[in-house]
Design a protein around this motif. Structure first.
Motif, short mmCIF file in Angstrom:
data_model
loop_
_atom_site.label_atom_id
_atom_site.label_comp_id
_atom_site.label_asym_id
_atom_site.label_seq_id
_atom_site.Cartn_x
_atom_site.Cartn_y
_atom_site.Cartn_z
N VAL A 419 0.82 -1.22 0.00
CA VAL A 419 0.00 0.00 0.00
C VAL A 419 0.85 1.27 0.00
N VAL A 420 1.84 1.32 0.87
CA VAL A 420 2.64 2.54 1.03
C VAL A 420 3.84 2.55 0.08
N GLU A 421 4.59 1.47 0.07
CA GLU A 421 5.82 1.42 -0.74
C GLU A 421 5.58 1.01 -2.18
N GLN A 422 4.34 0.55 -2.47
CA GLN A 422 3.95 0.22 -3.84
C GLN A 422 4.82 -0.86 -4.45
N GLU A 423 5.24 -1.84 -3.65
CA GLU A 423 5.97 -2.99 -4.18
C GLU A 423 5.05 -3.84 -5.04
N SER A 424 5.65 -4.65 -5.88
CA SER A 424 4.87 -5.57 -6.69
C SER A 424 4.12 -6.56 -5.81
N PRO A 425 2.79 -6.66 -5.93
CA PRO A 425 2.05 -7.63 -5.13
C PRO A 425 2.54 -9.05 -5.31
N ALA A 426 3.00 -9.39 -6.51
CA ALA A 426 3.47 -10.76 -6.77
C ALA A 426 4.69 -11.08 -5.92
N GLU A 427 5.58 -10.10 -5.74
CA GLU A 427 6.75 -10.34 -4.91
C GLU A 427 6.37 -10.49 -3.45
N VAL A 428 5.47 -9.64 -2.99
CA VAL A 428 5.03 -9.73 -1.60
C VAL A 428 4.28 -11.04 -1.36
N ALA A 429 3.54 -11.48 -2.35
CA ALA A 429 2.76 -12.73 -2.22
C ALA A 429 3.67 -13.90 -1.89
N GLN A 430 4.84 -13.95 -2.46
CA GLN A 430 5.77 -15.05 -2.17
C GLN A 430 6.19 -15.04 -0.70
N ASP A 431 6.45 -13.85 -0.18
CA ASP A 431 6.85 -13.74 1.23
C ASP A 431 5.68 -14.06 2.15
N VAL A 432 4.48 -13.64 1.77
CA VAL A 432 3.30 -13.95 2.59
C VAL A 432 3.08 -15.46 2.64
N ALA A 433 3.18 -16.11 1.50
CA ALA A 433 2.97 -17.56 1.46
C ALA A 433 4.01 -18.29 2.31
N ALA A 434 5.26 -17.83 2.25
CA ALA A 434 6.31 -18.45 3.05
C ALA A 434 6.05 -18.24 4.55
N PHE A 435 5.62 -17.04 4.91
CA PHE A 435 5.28 -16.74 6.30
C PHE A 435 4.12 -17.61 6.78
N ARG A 436 3.12 -17.74 5.92
CA ARG A 436 1.91 -18.48 6.30
C ARG A 436 2.17 -19.97 6.47
N GLN A 437 3.22 -20.50 5.85
CA GLN A 437 3.51 -21.94 5.96
C GLN A 437 3.72 -22.37 7.40
N ASN A 438 4.14 -21.46 8.24
CA ASN A 438 4.39 -21.79 9.65
C ASN A 438 3.12 -21.74 10.50
N TYR A 439 2.01 -21.37 9.89
CA TYR A 439 0.75 -21.23 10.62
C TYR A 439 -0.36 -21.97 9.88
N GLN A 440 -0.48 -23.26 10.19
CA GLN A 440 -1.45 -24.11 9.50
C GLN A 440 -2.38 -24.83 10.47
N THR A 441 -2.19 -24.65 11.76
CA THR A 441 -2.99 -25.36 12.77
C THR A 441 -3.96 -24.39 13.42
N LEU A 442 -5.22 -24.82 13.55
CA LEU A 442 -6.25 -24.02 14.19
C LEU A 442 -6.33 -24.37 15.68
N TYR A 443 -6.26 -23.33 16.52
CA TYR A 443 -6.25 -23.52 17.97
C TYR A 443 -7.56 -23.03 18.60
N TYR A 444 -7.56 -22.95 19.92
CA TYR A 444 -8.73 -22.56 20.69
C TYR A 444 -9.90 -23.49 20.41
N CYS A 445 -9.61 -24.78 20.43
CA CYS A 445 -10.63 -25.80 20.19
C CYS A 445 -10.18 -27.09 20.87
N PHE A 446 -11.09 -28.05 20.99
CA PHE A 446 -10.76 -29.31 21.66
C PHE A 446 -9.79 -30.15 20.82
#
Length: 456
Positions: A419-446
């Protein structure tokens, strides 16, 4: 498959290009089984992208626990159960186990909201709003509700259930800076129109309402407070928001698919026995017949999860939202309510008029695997609906994935890069996907309990 009808030009509310793409897919299918394969493939693509690679920041969306999700495809969902609980109340025989499930759901909802009455049969919270208007008003009555663009929702305006009921709608005075009811002006306006119902419900909801003070004003002529807690339902259940029924609201409705983190479903609770006949008759037989018993079973388990994990889960959702707001502000993105700590709910609202407005910003973020939604803000006009100046973000899903305040800093970085730095969304998408790989389990449940950092 071969076309069976000639193409004709006709009016469509849906995107014509996307419908044309769907027709092209159908045309390439050689059999009906190929169509099934095409549908399953689209579902799988969504699960791979949204479910595994995206940061889903939609304020009205929540992931269900594995058990709740499994219940939504359970055998009980193909069974019909028209009517109230109990053999004599049902149109169909063979519902004794369905009665067990539904009774458990009702009693769990009563416990969660400390209410005398609850109903589980509404497939959507907007239908719950129509049930309330059906029970508490007659056509031509005056109600007051929050207008757009300061947060009001169509379910309580002329283009929603209130309008369908034929109600006259007067705006609740709302302070566009403080983002709360202008109580002094309400004291002047309400006695002039003497509304039958005052509806407190917003889709842009950041701060509490003066429920008790408003109740004391309208009690003079027998007016009722109806709290539409679509967004706040889980926060209320988890004791992280005001308790409308304790403060004078006659009825509370809400969506189980938002902060409550259950199936897409409506919930309605109340205390006054004098409302029971009107509300339950509006629900059945007027608005619901068979009512998706698989959804009811899933709602029951979600209620149990809320009793077990709700307080800590909802508290983290709010802390994450406040942290995200502060982090975005530090990176140059203006936030509504900044002088009040940004929010007391799961939402934060950014003013992105200087960055291309809400629609364009939301679309660029989606290309970066960050899912948000455009939103009207007080500076907008009603005609800005398609191109509003705001961006709404919520922290339900990222919280259930185990994220805390530190991760909100990283999420704010991703957003600011687009939004602010106007980087290519495609480049940011790769970093988001890599970050998200560490968060795949849903908590606060039995199924998985609390996140490791909290349970430790």
């Amino acid at each position: 498959m071969a076309k069976t009808k000639e193409s004709v030009t006709q009016f469509e509310v849906h995107d014509a290009e996307i419908l044309a793409q769907a027709r092209a897919v159908l045309d390439t299918c050689h059999s009906l089984q190929d169509i099934q394969v095409a549908v399953l493939a689209a579902v799988a693509r969504n699960e791979e992208w949204r479910g595994k690679r995206c940061l889903n920041l939609l304020a009205p969306e929540a992931p269900t626990s594995p058990t709740v999700r499994a219940l939504l495809s359970s055998e009980i969902g193909i069974r019909a159960a028209e009517g109230h609980i109990g053999a004599a109340n049902r149109w169909f025989a063979g519902t004794q186990h369905i009665d067990e499930v539904e009774a458990l759901c009702v009693e769990l909802l009563k416990q969660v909201f400390q209410a005398r009455y609850a109903d589980h049969r509404l497939v959507a919270s907007m239908i719950g709003n129509l049930a309330v208007y059906t029970a508490l008003t007659k056509p031509g009555d005056v109600i007051m509700s929050v207008p757009q663009p300061v947060g009001g929702h169509s379910s309580n305006r002329v283009d929603g259930p209130a309008g369908i009921r034929g109600l006259k709608i007067v705006d609740i005075p709302f302070d566009p800076v403080e983002l709360e009811v202008d109580l002094d002006l309400f004291r002047k306006v309400a006695p002039l129109v003497r509304p039958r119902v005052i509806t407190l419900g917003t889709s842009m909801t950041l701060f509490p309402f003066p429920v008790h003070a408003m109740y004391e004003i309208v009690a003079e002529w027998g007016g009722s407070i109806f709290f539409d807690g679509a967004h706040q339902l889980g926060l209320i259940a988890g004791h992280q928001y005001q308790d409308p029924l304790r403060e004078g609201a006659a009825v509370l409705t809400g969506s189980a698919g938002k902060t409550f983190s259950g199936p897409q479903s409506g919930v309605i609770v109340w205390d006054d026995p004098g409302l029971t006949v009107g509300l339950t008759h509006a629900i059945f037989p007027m608005l619901a017949a068979t009512h998706q018993v698989n959804r009811v079973a899933a709602l029951a388990v979600s209620a149990a999860e809320m009793l077990a994990f709700g307080d800590v889960y909802m508290a983290q959702i709010v802390r994450n939202a406040q942290a995200l707001g502060a982090a975005l502000a530090r990176r140059g993105i203006p936030l509504l309510g900044a002088h009040k700590g940004y929010t007391t709910t799961q939402q934060v609202i950014a003013d992105v008029r200087s960055f291309g407005r809400g629609l364009a910003v939301a679309q660029r973020l989606a290309q970066a695997n960050i899912i948000t939604n455009k939103n009207l803000i007080p500076a907008d006009r009603v005609e800005d609906w398609d191109q509003p100046g705001g961006l709404r973000m919520g922290t339900i899903e990222v919280t259930r994935l185990g994220m805390r305040e530190a991760e909100m800093e990283q999420i704010a970085d991703f957003i600011a890069r687009v939004v602010v730095e106007q980087e290519s969304p495609a480049e940011v998408a790769q970093d988001v996907a890599a970050f998200r790989q560490n968060y795949q389990t849903l908590y606060y449940c039995f199924d998985h309990g609390l996140p490791p950092a909290i349970s430790a």
